[in-house]
Design a protein around this motif. Structure first.
Motif, short mmCIF file in Angstrom:
data_model
loop_
_atom_site.label_atom_id
_atom_site.label_comp_id
_atom_site.label_asym_id
_atom_site.label_seq_id
_atom_site.Cartn_x
_atom_site.Cartn_y
_atom_site.Cartn_z
N ASP A 66 -13.12 16.08 -40.02
CA ASP A 66 -13.57 15.96 -38.70
C ASP A 66 -12.94 15.18 -37.82
OD1 ASP A 66 -15.99 17.60 -39.20
OD2 ASP A 66 -16.95 15.64 -40.02
N VAL A 67 -12.58 15.42 -36.49
CA VAL A 67 -11.78 14.74 -35.59
C VAL A 67 -13.07 14.03 -34.89
CG1 VAL A 67 -10.31 14.83 -33.55
CG2 VAL A 67 -10.24 16.48 -35.35
N PHE A 68 -12.78 12.52 -34.75
CA PHE A 68 -13.74 11.66 -33.92
C PHE A 68 -13.18 11.52 -32.68
CE2 PHE A 68 -14.04 10.26 -38.65
CZ PHE A 68 -15.62 10.66 -38.75
N PRO A 69 -14.19 11.51 -31.86
CA PRO A 69 -13.86 11.57 -30.33
C PRO A 69 -13.31 9.97 -30.05
CG PRO A 69 -16.26 11.60 -30.53
CD PRO A 69 -15.60 11.83 -31.84
N VAL A 70 -12.21 10.16 -29.13
CA VAL A 70 -11.82 8.53 -28.89
C VAL A 70 -12.42 8.02 -27.62
CG1 VAL A 70 -9.48 7.54 -28.52
CG2 VAL A 70 -9.44 9.74 -29.78
#
Length: 120
Positions: free
Chosen positions: A116-120
């Motif tokens: 999963d890519v976490f929002p920055v």
């Protein structure tokens, strides 16, 4: 749920100790470690042809940690023996002689994990 990744490190350590004759470790292993070993649901073996492994070692130019093909071949035969002595049938070999994204995707699929890519 928890996941424990075990790459047969005890088996690898046991194999190298067999090769160098490290009786101190081998005796302690049989008496203290083996009775308490955990058996994972799955062993993953990341595999690469020995010749290619050797080429990569030479390219790194780290002579102090180079391991010749015969030693690796002998160690893997002993790791296979280590698994066989335990009746381990849960070994999956993953070919790493391909682009990292392909074999990492295979490992993720085998383990049932997602990235999963976490929002920055």
């Amino acid at each position: 749920d928890a996941m424990v990744l075990e790459e047969s490190h005890m088996g690898v350590h046991w194999a190298y100790c067999q090769i160098v004759g490290d009786r101190f470790f081998l005796d302690r292993y049989e008496d203290e470690v083996r009775p308490n070993e955990l058996v994972p649901d799955l062993y993953l073996r990341l595999d690469i042809p020995l010749g290619l492994s050797w080429q990569r070692q030479v390219a790194r130019a780290t002579k102090d940690v180079e391991v010749d093909e015969d030693l690796v071949r002998n160690a893997w035969a002993l790791v296979d023996k280590w698994h066989a002595a335990r009746g381990n049938q849960n070994i999956t070999v993953v070919d790493t002689n391909r682009s990292p994204d392909r074999y990492i995707r295979e490992v993720m699929d085998l383990l049932g994990v997602e990235y999963d890519v976490f929002p920055v």
